[in-house]
Design an enzyme around this catalytic site. Structure first.
Site, PDB file in Angstrom:
ATOM      1  N   ASP A  19       0.827  -1.197   0.000  1.00  0.00           N
ATOM      2  CA  ASP A  19       0.000   0.000   0.000  1.00  0.00           C
ATOM      3  C   ASP A  19       0.870   1.260   0.000  1.00  0.00           C
ATOM      4  OD1 ASP A  19      -2.327   1.443   0.020  1.00  0.00           O
ATOM      5  OD2 ASP A  19      -2.652   1.289   2.172  1.00  0.00           O
ATOM      6  N   HIS A  36       2.889   3.594  -8.892  1.00  0.00           N
ATOM      7  CA  HIS A  36       2.751   2.170  -9.221  1.00  0.00           C
ATOM      8  C   HIS A  36       3.982   1.669  -9.981  1.00  0.00           C
ATOM      9  CE1 HIS A  36      -1.250   2.164  -7.661  1.00  0.00           C
ATOM     10  NE2 HIS A  36      -1.727   2.974  -8.594  1.00  0.00           N
ATOM     11  N   LEU A 130      11.514 -20.359  -3.758  1.00  0.00           N
ATOM     12  CA  LEU A 130      10.491 -19.470  -3.212  1.00  0.00           C
ATOM     13  C   LEU A 130       9.183 -19.704  -3.959  1.00  0.00           C
ATOM     14  CD1 LEU A 130       9.772 -16.965  -1.380  1.00  0.00           C
ATOM     15  CD2 LEU A 130      10.318 -15.554  -3.384  1.00  0.00           C
TER      16      LEU A 130
END
Length: 242
Positions: A19, A36, A130
């Site tokens: 966020d 962004h 991962l």
């Protein structure tokens, strides 16, 4: 800390609500889209740092089902960035042993985005360093409602159905640590079932400024906490006797 594979139960499942991109940009007199774009570089930093922090599963909240309410141009930028990320980072994920999975709805996404998702998932399916999960058009409450509609008779059945509704390729362990950047302190319909006993970590740092050191700090704070899962921590024999 020694890196471990996501099949290793001692590894952590960390979930992040990324966020603050738009506010970061606006504070600098830039359009929200600039935040962004810079935020995409933070994604790369965190993914690269995760294994060394003992993280074996990393779930990133990239686009909420409620984010469709945002202005159309901003939504278009987000999905262009997402598609570009998939096309440019897949080879790197394969090289680093990262298995990429997408959770959330796919029926509202464009054919180009769906194709890029499928190609990336197939190319990285053998990764063991991962497990990287990106939540796109995701709503935990919607997934819970859909899973419950199938009439599960136990928690295990509900978890299995919830995974299927979320689009998960296989069962995922519960979240150990949930991080939210940008200063807000709420879950925003993200992994509500899986985060039932997650440790919550809120930071005022906006996502574009979230460095690998910030991730390490969050994990260090996690390890300082005592997780009781509804029980008690009995530290000494005398405590047991009492």
């Amino acid at each position: 800390m020694k890196p471990s594979t996501f099949g290793d139960e001692i590894g952590l499942h960390v979930a992040i609500i990324m966020d603050g991109n738009g506010r970061w940009a606006q504070a600098r007199g830039l359009p929200r889209s600039a935040g962004h774009r810079v935020g995409a570089t933070a994604v790369r930093r965190v993914i690269e740092a995760a294994p060394a922090c003992g993280i074996t599963t990393l779930t990133l909240f990239a686009f909420s089902s409620d984010n469709w309410k945002r202005p159309g141009p901003e939504v278009q930028v987000l999905f262009r960035l997402f598609e570009r990320y998939l096309r440019t980072e897949t080879a790197s994920c394969v090289e680093k042993g990262i298995r990429l999975e997408i959770i959330g709805r796919r029926d509202r996404l464009s054919a180009r985005v769906r194709h890029a998702m499928e190609v990336a998932e197939q190319a990285t399916a053998a990764g063991t360093t991962l497990r990287l999960r990106l939540a796109i058009d995701y709503s935990s409450r919607d997934a819970l409602v859909q899973a419950a509609s199938h009439g599960p008779r136990s928690r295990a059945q509900l978890e299995e159905m919830l995974g299927a509704e979320s689009g998960a390729a296989c069962r995922t362990r519960d979240v150990d640590l949930l991080i939210r950047t940008g200063g807000e302190q709420r879950l925003s319909d993200f992994l509500l079932w899986e985060s039932a006993y997650a440790e919550l970590y809120f930071t005022p740092v906006a996502w574009p400024d979230f460095e690998s050191g910030a991730l390490a700090d969050a994990v260090a704070e996690f390890h300082r906490r005592q997780r009781r899962f509804g029980g008690l921590v009995l530290e000494t024999r005398s405590a047991v006797a009492s």
